[in-house]
Structures are given as structure tokens and as C-alpha cells.
Write a protein that holds these residues in place. Structure first.
Motif, mmCIF file in Angstrom:
data_model
loop_
_atom_site.group_PDB
_atom_site.id
_atom_site.type_symbol
_atom_site.label_atom_id
_atom_site.label_comp_id
_atom_site.label_asym_id
_atom_site.label_seq_id
_atom_site.Cartn_x
_atom_site.Cartn_y
_atom_site.Cartn_z
ATOM 1 N N ALA A 147 0.841 -1.201 0.000
ATOM 2 C CA ALA A 147 0.000 0.000 0.000
ATOM 3 C C ALA A 147 0.878 1.254 0.000
ATOM 4 N N GLY A 148 0.494 2.213 -0.817
ATOM 5 C CA GLY A 148 1.277 3.429 -0.971
ATOM 6 C C GLY A 148 2.280 3.375 -2.106
ATOM 7 N N GLY A 149 2.478 2.201 -2.651
ATOM 8 C CA GLY A 149 3.435 2.019 -3.731
ATOM 9 C C GLY A 149 2.852 2.336 -5.092
ATOM 10 N N SER A 150 3.663 2.050 -6.117
ATOM 11 C CA SER A 150 3.281 2.372 -7.495
ATOM 12 C C SER A 150 3.516 1.183 -8.411
ATOM 13 N N LEU A 151 2.753 1.153 -9.488
ATOM 14 C CA LEU A 151 2.934 0.182 -10.562
ATOM 15 C C LEU A 151 2.577 0.867 -11.867
ATOM 16 N N ARG A 152 3.175 0.389 -12.964
ATOM 17 C CA ARG A 152 2.779 0.870 -14.274
ATOM 18 C C ARG A 152 2.368 -0.312 -15.134
ATOM 19 N N LEU A 153 1.147 -0.262 -15.603
ATOM 20 C CA LEU A 153 0.648 -1.283 -16.510
ATOM 21 C C LEU A 153 0.834 -0.817 -17.948
ATOM 22 N N SER A 154 1.072 -1.780 -18.818
ATOM 23 C CA SER A 154 1.200 -1.490 -20.245
ATOM 24 C C SER A 154 0.195 -2.344 -21.010
ATOM 25 N N CYS A 155 -0.239 -1.812 -22.140
ATOM 26 C CA CYS A 155 -1.147 -2.561 -23.007
ATOM 27 C C CYS A 155 -0.730 -2.306 -24.448
ATOM 28 N N ALA A 156 -0.290 -3.367 -25.098
ATOM 29 C CA ALA A 156 0.112 -3.273 -26.497
ATOM 30 C C ALA A 156 -1.050 -3.720 -27.380
ATOM 31 N N ALA A 157 -1.365 -2.891 -28.364
ATOM 32 C CA ALA A 157 -2.493 -3.188 -29.248
ATOM 33 C C ALA A 157 -2.002 -3.452 -30.667
ATOM 34 N N SER A 158 -2.416 -4.559 -31.220
ATOM 35 C CA SER A 158 -2.072 -4.869 -32.605
ATOM 36 C C SER A 158 -3.235 -4.424 -33.478
ATOM 37 N N VAL A 159 -3.197 -3.160 -33.870
ATOM 38 C CA VAL A 159 -4.238 -2.579 -34.714
ATOM 39 C C VAL A 159 -3.557 -1.820 -35.834
ATOM 40 N N ARG A 160 -4.290 -1.658 -36.924
ATOM 41 C CA ARG A 160 -3.705 -0.995 -38.086
ATOM 42 C C ARG A 160 -3.557 0.500 -37.871
ATOM 43 N N SER A 161 -4.553 1.107 -37.248
ATOM 44 C CA SER A 161 -4.531 2.562 -37.023
ATOM 45 C C SER A 161 -4.787 2.848 -35.552
ATOM 46 N N PHE A 162 -3.730 2.747 -34.784
ATOM 47 C CA PHE A 162 -3.865 2.906 -33.326
ATOM 48 C C PHE A 162 -4.463 4.255 -32.966
ATOM 49 N N SER A 163 -4.144 5.281 -33.726
ATOM 50 C CA SER A 163 -4.607 6.633 -33.395
ATOM 51 C C SER A 163 -6.119 6.781 -33.522
ATOM 52 N N THR A 164 -6.781 5.840 -34.182
ATOM 53 C CA THR A 164 -8.233 5.925 -34.336
ATOM 54 C C THR A 164 -8.984 5.108 -33.290
ATOM 55 N N TYR A 165 -8.248 4.511 -32.359
ATOM 56 C CA TYR A 165 -8.864 3.691 -31.325
ATOM 57 C C TYR A 165 -8.855 4.413 -29.983
ATOM 58 N N THR A 166 -9.947 4.259 -29.269
ATOM 59 C CA THR A 166 -9.994 4.641 -27.865
ATOM 60 C C THR A 166 -9.518 3.448 -27.042
ATOM 61 N N MET A 167 -8.625 3.718 -26.103
ATOM 62 C CA MET A 167 -8.059 2.652 -25.271
ATOM 63 C C MET A 167 -8.462 2.877 -23.819
ATOM 64 N N GLY A 168 -9.006 1.845 -23.224
ATOM 65 C CA GLY A 168 -9.481 1.980 -21.845
ATOM 66 C C GLY A 168 -8.908 0.917 -20.925
#
Length: 127
Positions: free
Chosen positions: A14-35
Motif C-alpha cells: 500500500a502506498g506504492g506504485s505500478l505501471r501497466l502497459s497494453c500493447a495493441a495490434s491494430v492498423r490505425s492505433f490513433s483511431t482507437y480509444t483505449m481503456g
């Protein structure tokens, strides 16, 4: 075919930090909303944060001020920086992608509005 893969989960105090990553294999990443969503045992899947295709950022009330979502179009990756973690943040965290455009922020918090999901990554926060 769209594929999203999460990584970065683990055990933290508790009180610590983590960073999650999510790699998406899509043709046009800029047109996707990522949640990001999360699901604790016995609970419904909960909205955490989203970064829309138009660069808008939205957060769930329980994580505002502690979590930050960001996206790197060069890497087709979205990140979730989680700070000041609490035991109640313990859950499986899921990444999701949507190519549908919505005119309101509320729509982006609904699981049904995301067509593509990852397998999830476990985050456990010990007290």
C-alpha cells in the motif's frame, strides 16, 4: 484482427506504485480509444480510465488524482501509471480497445462499448 495484451501487474505494498502497459495490434492505433477496467473478486467490472482517439482522458472516481493514463502512438501502447495504491485497488486489470466514436464521456465508461479485450493482469496491493 485486433489483439490487446496487458503486462506489468504484480504485488505491491500500500502506498506504492505500478505501471501497466497494453500493447495493441491494430492498423490505425490513433483511431482507437483505449481503456482500462478492473474486476475484483465477486464484483462487477469497473471503469478505471480511458484515453480517447481524440486525446481526451477520463477517469473513474475511485482513481482520480492517483492514476494516470497515457498513450504512445509510436509503440501502439497505452499505459496506466498507478500511484498511492490502496488494498482496494486489488483486482484483475483489463485493457480494452474501441474504434467506435462517442459524443459523451459516459459512453466510454461502459464495458459494452469496447469490442476488444485483453486477458487481464493481476494487481495485488498488500496492507
Amino acid at each position: 484482427q485486433v489483439r490487446v495484451v496487458e503486462s506489468g501487474g504484480g504485488l505491491v505494498q500500500a502506498g506504492g506504485s505500478l505501471r501497466l502497459s497494453c500493447a495493441a495490434s491494430v492498423r490505425s492505433f490513433s483511431t482507437y480509444t483505449m481503456g482500462w477496467f478492473r474486476q475484483a473478486p465477486g464484483k462487477e467490472r469497473e471503469f478505471v480510465a480511458t484515453a480517447t482517439w481524440s486525446r481526451l482522458l477520463y477517469y473513474g472516481d475511485s482513481v482520480k488524482g492517483r492514476f494516470t493514463i497515457s498513450r504512445d502512438s509510436a509503440k501502439n501502447t497505452v499505459y496506466l501509471q498507478m500511484n498511492s495504491l490502496k488494498p482496494e485497488d486489488t483486482a484483475v486489470y483489463y485493457c480494452a480497445a474501441s474504434s467506435t466514436l462517442y459524443s459523451d464521456s459516459y459512453s466510454y465508461s461502459h464495458t459494452g462499448n469496447y469490442a476488444h479485450w485483453g486477458q487481464g493482469t493481476q494487481v495485488t496491493v498488500s496492507s
